[in-house]
Motif scaffolding. Structure first.
Motif, PDB file in Angstrom:
ATOM      1  N   TYR A   5       0.822  -1.285  -0.067  1.00  0.00           N
ATOM      2  CA  TYR A   5       0.077   0.002   0.049  1.00  0.00           C
ATOM      3  C   TYR A   5       0.688   1.085  -0.040  1.00  0.00           C
ATOM      4  CZ  TYR A   5      -4.146  -2.814   1.007  1.00  0.00           C
ATOM      5  OH  TYR A   5      -5.006  -3.882   1.069  1.00  0.00           O
ATOM      6  N   ASN A   6       1.979   1.066  -0.301  1.00  0.00           N
ATOM      7  CA  ASN A   6       3.138   2.232  -0.180  1.00  0.00           C
ATOM      8  C   ASN A   6       2.995   2.878   1.155  1.00  0.00           C
ATOM      9  OD1 ASN A   6       4.083   1.775  -2.643  1.00  0.00           O
ATOM     10  ND2 ASN A   6       2.423   2.702  -3.703  1.00  0.00           N
ATOM     11  N   VAL A   7       2.814   2.373   2.257  1.00  0.00           N
ATOM     12  CA  VAL A   7       2.908   2.971   3.496  1.00  0.00           C
ATOM     13  C   VAL A   7       4.236   2.546   4.228  1.00  0.00           C
ATOM     14  CG1 VAL A   7       1.866   2.640   5.912  1.00  0.00           C
ATOM     15  CG2 VAL A   7       0.379   2.717   3.688  1.00  0.00           C
ATOM     16  N   MET A   8       4.737   3.651   4.624  1.00  0.00           N
ATOM     17  CA  MET A   8       6.303   3.292   5.237  1.00  0.00           C
ATOM     18  C   MET A   8       6.179   3.783   6.549  1.00  0.00           C
ATOM     19  SD  MET A   8       8.150   2.318   2.843  1.00  0.00           S
ATOM     20  CE  MET A   8       8.118   1.865   1.251  1.00  0.00           C
ATOM     21  N   LYS A   9       5.001   4.280   7.075  1.00  0.00           N
ATOM     22  CA  LYS A   9       4.963   4.622   8.570  1.00  0.00           C
ATOM     23  C   LYS A   9       3.478   4.178   8.980  1.00  0.00           C
ATOM     24  CE  LYS A   9       5.729   8.383  11.824  1.00  0.00           C
ATOM     25  NZ  LYS A   9       5.933   9.697  11.903  1.00  0.00           N
ATOM     26  N   THR A  10       3.412   3.310   9.880  1.00  0.00           N
ATOM     27  CA  THR A  10       2.314   2.960  10.399  1.00  0.00           C
ATOM     28  C   THR A  10       2.023   3.692  11.875  1.00  0.00           C
ATOM     29  OG1 THR A  10       3.288   1.082  11.942  1.00  0.00           O
ATOM     30  CG2 THR A  10       2.455   0.576   9.691  1.00  0.00           C
ATOM     31  N   PRO A  11       0.644   3.646  12.252  1.00  0.00           N
ATOM     32  CA  PRO A  11      -0.415   3.089  11.772  1.00  0.00           C
ATOM     33  C   PRO A  11      -1.101   3.522  10.529  1.00  0.00           C
ATOM     34  CG  PRO A  11      -1.051   4.142  13.565  1.00  0.00           C
ATOM     35  CD  PRO A  11       0.318   4.480  13.395  1.00  0.00           C
ATOM     36  N   ALA A  12      -1.641   2.762   9.835  1.00  0.00           N
ATOM     37  CA  ALA A  12      -2.355   3.394   8.455  1.00  0.00           C
ATOM     38  C   ALA A  12      -3.843   2.570   8.329  1.00  0.00           C
ATOM     39  CB  ALA A  12      -1.863   2.963   7.322  1.00  0.00           C
ATOM     40  N   LEU A  13      -4.680   3.464   7.874  1.00  0.00           N
ATOM     41  CA  LEU A  13      -6.133   2.886   7.554  1.00  0.00           C
ATOM     42  C   LEU A  13      -6.415   3.026   6.062  1.00  0.00           C
ATOM     43  CD1 LEU A  13      -8.516   2.135   9.377  1.00  0.00           C
ATOM     44  CD2 LEU A  13      -9.289   4.385   8.923  1.00  0.00           C
TER      45      LEU A  13
END
Length: 76
Positions: free
Chosen positions: A45-53
């Motif tokens: 999802y191209n997310v490098m920093k969590t949390p994500a929704l």
């Protein structure tokens, strides 16, 4: 509605998951909520920093926890 909470299990990730479940219940939304902890899946999802929704395939939050009211607005 398909909702995914992306996070490796840190306290912030768990908080976002709980807030999301509470908001969905309060709003009466018919939603499937999935917690994704696998880092390789999260990176898709191209997310490098969590949390994500992720809501219906679109990343709507990354790297932070929105306020409960902001989260309800995102979901409604």
């Amino acid at each position: 509605m398909d909702i995914k909470v992306l996070g490796t299990g840190c306290p912030k990730c768990k908080t976002l998951e709980k807030l999301t479940r509470d908001a969905v219940e309060e709003l009466g939304i018919n939603a499937q909520i999935t917690k994704i902890e696998d880092i390789m899946e999260i990176m898709k999802y191209n997310v490098m920093k969590t949390p994500a929704l992720v809501v219906d395939g679109k990343v709507v939050v990354k790297g932070s926890i929105p306020s409960y009211d902001a989260l309800k607005k995102l979901l409604s």
